[in-house]
Every structure is written in structure tokens, then in C-alpha cells.
Design a protein around this motif. Structure first.
Motif, PDB file in Angstrom:
ATOM      1  N   VAL A  75     -35.806   8.795  -6.714  1.00 34.10           N
ATOM      2  CA  VAL A  75     -35.620  10.371  -6.707  1.00 34.10           C
ATOM      3  C   VAL A  75     -35.061  10.764  -5.414  1.00 34.10           C
ATOM      4  O   VAL A  75     -35.093  10.140  -4.191  1.00 34.10           O
ATOM      5  N   ILE A  76     -34.501  11.900  -5.429  1.00 30.26           N
ATOM      6  CA  ILE A  76     -33.780  12.810  -4.282  1.00 30.26           C
ATOM      7  C   ILE A  76     -33.800  14.065  -4.713  1.00 30.26           C
ATOM      8  O   ILE A  76     -33.934  14.601  -5.845  1.00 30.26           O
ATOM      9  N   GLY A  77     -34.013  14.868  -3.541  1.00 35.84           N
ATOM     10  CA  GLY A  77     -34.331  16.497  -3.928  1.00 35.84           C
ATOM     11  C   GLY A  77     -33.055  17.214  -4.256  1.00 35.84           C
ATOM     12  O   GLY A  77     -33.302  18.249  -4.707  1.00 35.84           O
ATOM     13  N   ASP A  78     -31.902  16.657  -4.004  1.00 35.23           N
ATOM     14  CA  ASP A  78     -30.462  17.446  -4.242  1.00 35.23           C
ATOM     15  C   ASP A  78     -29.913  16.904  -5.173  1.00 35.23           C
ATOM     16  O   ASP A  78     -29.521  15.506  -5.118  1.00 35.23           O
ATOM     17  N   ALA A  79     -29.173  17.445  -6.261  1.00 40.77           N
ATOM     18  CA  ALA A  79     -28.664  16.662  -7.310  1.00 40.77           C
ATOM     19  C   ALA A  79     -26.944  16.574  -6.786  1.00 40.77           C
ATOM     20  O   ALA A  79     -26.665  15.248  -7.365  1.00 40.77           O
ATOM     21  N   ARG A  80     -26.579  17.006  -6.097  1.00 44.44           N
ATOM     22  CA  ARG A  80     -25.177  16.642  -5.502  1.00 44.44           C
ATOM     23  C   ARG A  80     -25.414  15.328  -4.701  1.00 44.44           C
ATOM     24  O   ARG A  80     -24.731  14.506  -5.028  1.00 44.44           O
ATOM     25  N   GLU A  81     -26.657  15.354  -4.021  1.00 46.49           N
ATOM     26  CA  GLU A  81     -26.659  14.183  -3.015  1.00 46.49           C
ATOM     27  C   GLU A  81     -27.108  12.780  -3.964  1.00 46.49           C
ATOM     28  O   GLU A  81     -26.776  11.684  -3.780  1.00 46.49           O
ATOM     29  N   GLY A  82     -27.682  13.221  -4.988  1.00 45.43           N
ATOM     30  CA  GLY A  82     -28.308  12.207  -6.091  1.00 45.43           C
ATOM     31  C   GLY A  82     -27.017  11.616  -6.815  1.00 45.43           C
ATOM     32  O   GLY A  82     -27.004  10.556  -6.883  1.00 45.43           O
ATOM     33  N   THR A  83     -25.878  12.464  -7.192  1.00 41.54           N
ATOM     34  CA  THR A  83     -24.693  12.110  -7.641  1.00 41.54           C
ATOM     35  C   THR A  83     -23.806  11.095  -6.828  1.00 41.54           C
ATOM     36  O   THR A  83     -23.567  10.149  -7.191  1.00 41.54           O
ATOM     37  N   ARG A  84     -23.998  11.589  -5.543  1.00 44.01           N
ATOM     38  CA  ARG A  84     -23.300  10.772  -4.511  1.00 44.01           C
ATOM     39  C   ARG A  84     -23.843   9.437  -4.343  1.00 44.01           C
ATOM     40  O   ARG A  84     -23.304   8.189  -4.254  1.00 44.01           O
ATOM     41  N   THR A  85     -25.174   9.115  -4.239  1.00 43.34           N
ATOM     42  CA  THR A  85     -25.918   8.127  -4.333  1.00 43.34           C
ATOM     43  C   THR A  85     -25.692   7.328  -5.405  1.00 43.34           C
ATOM     44  O   THR A  85     -25.430   6.007  -5.356  1.00 43.34           O
ATOM     45  N   ALA A  86     -25.563   7.838  -6.551  1.00 45.02           N
ATOM     46  CA  ALA A  86     -25.360   6.944  -7.646  1.00 45.02           C
ATOM     47  C   ALA A  86     -23.745   6.712  -8.020  1.00 45.02           C
ATOM     48  O   ALA A  86     -23.670   5.256  -8.301  1.00 45.02           O
ATOM     49  N   LEU A  87     -22.915   7.369  -7.507  1.00 48.73           N
ATOM     50  CA  LEU A  87     -21.583   6.710  -7.299  1.00 48.73           C
ATOM     51  C   LEU A  87     -21.606   5.614  -6.494  1.00 48.73           C
ATOM     52  O   LEU A  87     -20.612   4.538  -6.605  1.00 48.73           O
ATOM     53  N   ASP A  88     -22.203   5.724  -5.196  1.00 49.50           N
ATOM     54  CA  ASP A  88     -22.132   4.612  -3.961  1.00 49.50           C
ATOM     55  C   ASP A  88     -22.782   3.292  -4.656  1.00 49.50           C
ATOM     56  O   ASP A  88     -22.460   2.371  -4.222  1.00 49.50           O
ATOM     57  N   LEU A  89     -23.979   3.550  -5.439  1.00 50.10           N
ATOM     58  CA  LEU A  89     -24.541   2.469  -6.026  1.00 50.10           C
ATOM     59  C   LEU A  89     -23.474   1.601  -6.812  1.00 50.10           C
ATOM     60  O   LEU A  89     -23.475   0.589  -6.561  1.00 50.10           O
ATOM     61  N   VAL A  90     -22.636   2.452  -7.664  1.00 49.52           N
ATOM     62  CA  VAL A  90     -21.910   1.430  -8.420  1.00 49.52           C
ATOM     63  C   VAL A  90     -20.791   1.055  -7.555  1.00 49.52           C
ATOM     64  O   VAL A  90     -20.383  -0.204  -7.754  1.00 49.52           O
ATOM     65  N   SER A  91     -20.271   1.812  -6.829  1.00 48.87           N
ATOM     66  CA  SER A  91     -18.983   1.204  -5.832  1.00 48.87           C
ATOM     67  C   SER A  91     -19.198   0.165  -5.023  1.00 48.87           C
ATOM     68  O   SER A  91     -18.664  -0.895  -4.824  1.00 48.87           O
ATOM     69  N   GLN A  92     -20.561   0.132  -4.342  1.00 47.87           N
ATOM     70  CA  GLN A  92     -20.971  -0.934  -3.318  1.00 47.87           C
ATOM     71  C   GLN A  92     -21.322  -2.186  -4.197  1.00 47.87           C
ATOM     72  O   GLN A  92     -21.232  -3.238  -3.542  1.00 47.87           O
ATOM     73  N   ILE A  93     -22.307  -1.928  -5.117  1.00 46.80           N
ATOM     74  CA  ILE A  93     -22.883  -3.105  -5.599  1.00 46.80           C
ATOM     75  C   ILE A  93     -21.644  -3.583  -6.687  1.00 46.80           C
ATOM     76  O   ILE A  93     -21.540  -5.039  -6.883  1.00 46.80           O
TER      77      ILE A  93
END
Length: 329
Positions: A222-240
Motif C-alpha cells: 500500500v502507498i498513500g499517493d496514487a502517482r507514487e504507487g504507479t511509479r512503484t509498480a513500474l519500477d517493480l516491473v523494470s527492475q525485476i
């Protein structure tokens, strides 16, 4: 020492003393009735032991702590047992995690000649390492407790709303995990899962989010900000996904009101995020309309045709990617 003596010594070191008391004796010395003592034991996740000698003075101290908390009236009895149950559940998982991690160290100590046996190596760890890590455990708990209290205080809502807030929920899982689990040996599969969970936790935490739980092939965060959540999701995909030692990943994101309780989160965005991850293509992020509505110019989105998602009817998932050439920071 014989094997049985080594086993007893290991138990004594971990438990902090000899076991000389029955359940009725430890309850009486600690100030609880036998019934309440057994309730405490079950709340902590342990079975009733009957008349067996299974307790020591540290158990008396634990019972006395609970008895004093109830007697003081600061917390009502039901709250005391709910907190106790939370401790039992959390510590059970922590203990399993620690022991499974230490098994590798024990094997290395035996193979390297540092210890003549596995039990001997375990006793060495219990003697030399356990005390400092016990302090670290208390430190980590205090830090997480302070962070959790700060999250509640920051909501600034009425009391009945304190455990419910709008958040972005992410669900990341590994593609083809079932077939992978059938192809890999136990050791390789265990290392894969640990690597996945570790890397997800590092990435989510770096973005200011929080991993709520891991499910082997999936991570809920979970994360409080949707934009940061989206950045997180994209980083998960790119880094893993870019790693040769990791399989493909897919992520679902949803934003809405969720309830935090029992160390978990519940509500429509949790369920929707999981559904979106399950229909996402490998190495893709799918988001819901509520998340998409908050995004700015740094992201490209595309609405997909509606499809049935269990519990939500027909939903049009939205793909998201970072806009080429955009630099958010």
C-alpha cells in the motif's frame, strides 16, 4: 553432551530457563485462573499442555504481565487478548522465517568445521547471536509502532474512521509460478521466492510504501499517493523483469477506501488490485479508473476492452507506462 542433553540445552537457552511448572502452576503464580491462562496460551498460538511440565519462570512473568494489564483497567480484557493474538501470529511467522534462514548458517558451520554437529552449531548461535538480535527485534518493533501511530494520527479523522482511509493498493505476482514450482527443486524455489520478496520490499519501501504481506509468489503493498504507487509498480516491473534470475512479473493497482486491521488491509481496492494483476500480461501494470484519474503528464494510459472480473462485473482495465522523455525528478 548426548543428543538429548544438547536438545535440552538449546531449549533452555532459547526459553531463558528450566521448565519446571505445569499450566495450572504457571497460571496461579502469574495471577490468572487456569481458564484464562489457557486462553492466553491459545491466543499466543500454542496448544494446551494439560498436566505436563512445560513452563518456567519466564512464562510466569508473561502471565503476570497479562494479568497486570487486565487488572489495571487501562485496557479491557478483550483488547489485551487481541493484542496477544497479534503477537502470537506475528512471532510464529517470524520464528519460522528465522529458523529457516539460520539452517543454512548451521550447515555452513558444520561443513566448515566450526561445530561438530547441527545442534552444537544451533547452541552457538543461541548463545552468541540471539541476545543481540532480540534487542534488534524490540528496536524494529518500536520503530514500526511509531510509524503506524504516525499514520493513524495523520488521518485526522473521527475515531470510527481512523482505521479506514483512501490508499493505493498494489498486488504484484510472478507469472507462471505454478509451472515454475513444479520444475524447480525445493532449494532453488525457496531462493527464488526469497529473492522476489526481498527485491519487492526494497523497491516498495524506497518509494515510501509499505509491504502488508507476502504470499510466496505475490506481494501486497500500500502507498498513500496514487502517482507514487504507479511509479512503484513500474519500477517493480523494470527492475525485476530485467534480471536473468527472476521470472516475469505483473502488477495490479487500485485506489479507494480500505480498512487496516489485524496487520492486514481489506476493502474493494485490495480485491480489485488482485483481480487486475491476474489478468495483466507479463511485465505489465494494470490500473483502475480511480488511479488513472490522479495521474499527470508523466504517464501514458490506454483503456482496454471490458472484461469480467470476479466480484466487480465488467471492468475496463487501464494499461500504464512512463511517458518517453518525461523526467519527473
Amino acid at each position: 553432551m548426548s543428543r538429548s542433553e544438547l536438545r535440552d540445552e538449546l531449549a533452555r537457552l532459547i526459553l531463558g530457563g528450566e521448565l519446571t511448572l505445569s499450566s495450572s502452576e504457571v497460571a496461579d503464580k502469574g495471577g490468572l485462573s487456569l481458564e484464562d491462562g489457557q486462553r492466553l496460551w491459545r491466543a499466543l498460538g500454542f496448544p494446551d499442555t494439560g498436566d505436563a511440565i512445560a513452563y518456567g519462570e519466564p512464562d510466569v512473568a508473561a502471565v503476570a504481565t497479562v494479568a497486570a494489564a487486565i487488572e489495571s483497567g487501562t485496557l479491557d480484557e478483550e483488547t489485551v487478548y487481541r493484542i496477544t493474538r497479534a503477537l502470537g501470529t506475528t512471532m510464529s511467522r517470524l520464528a519460522d522465517w528465522q529458523v529457516s534462514t539460520l539452517v543454512d548458517q548451521v550447515e555452513l558451520d558444520v561443513q566448515g568445521g566450526k561445530s561438530p554437529s547441527r545442534l552444537g552449531a544451533a547452541i552457538g548461535l543461541a548463545t552468541d547471536v540471539a541476545p543481540s538480535f532480540e534487542q534488534l527485534m524490540i528496536y524494529a518493533w518500536r520503530r514500526h509502532l511509531a510509524a503506524a501511530a504516525a499514520r493513524i494520527e495523520a488521518l485526522g479523522a473521527a475515531d470510527e474512521e481512523l482505521l479506514s482511509t483512501v490508499m493505493t493498493v498494489g498486488f504484484a505476482d510472478l507469472s507462471r509460478f505454478t509451472s515454475l514450482s513444479n520444475e524447480l527443486d525445493d532449494s532453488t524455489l525457496g531462493a527464488l521466492v526469497e529473492n522476489f520478496e526481498t527485491r519487492c520490499t526494497d523497491i516498495v519501501t524506497a518509494h515510501g510504501g509499505r509491504v502488508v504481506k507476502t504470499l510466496g509468489d505475490a506481494v501486497l503493498f500500500v502507498i498513500g499517493d496514487a502517482r507514487e504507487g504507479t511509479r512503484t509498480a513500474l519500477d517493480l516491473v523494470s527492475q525485476i523483469a530485467s534480471r536473468d534470475d527472476m521470472p516475469d512479473i505483473r502488477v495490479g493497482l487500485a485506489t479507494g477506501s480500505a480498512i487496516s486491521r489485524l496487520g492486514d488491509v481489506f476493502g474493494p481496492p485490495v480485491n480489485l488490485a488482485a483481480r487486475l494483476s491476474h489478468v495483466a500480461r507479463s511485465n505489465r501494470v494494470l490500473i483502475d479508473a480511480a488511479t488513472a484519474a490522479t495521474l499527470g503528464d508523466e504517464f501514458d494510459t490506454r483503456t482496454l476492452p471490458p472484461r469480467p472480473l470476479r466480484g466487480f462485473g465488467n471492468v475496463s482495465p487501464i494499461t500504464v507506462s512512463e511517458r518517453r522523455g518525461f523526467r519527473s525528478r
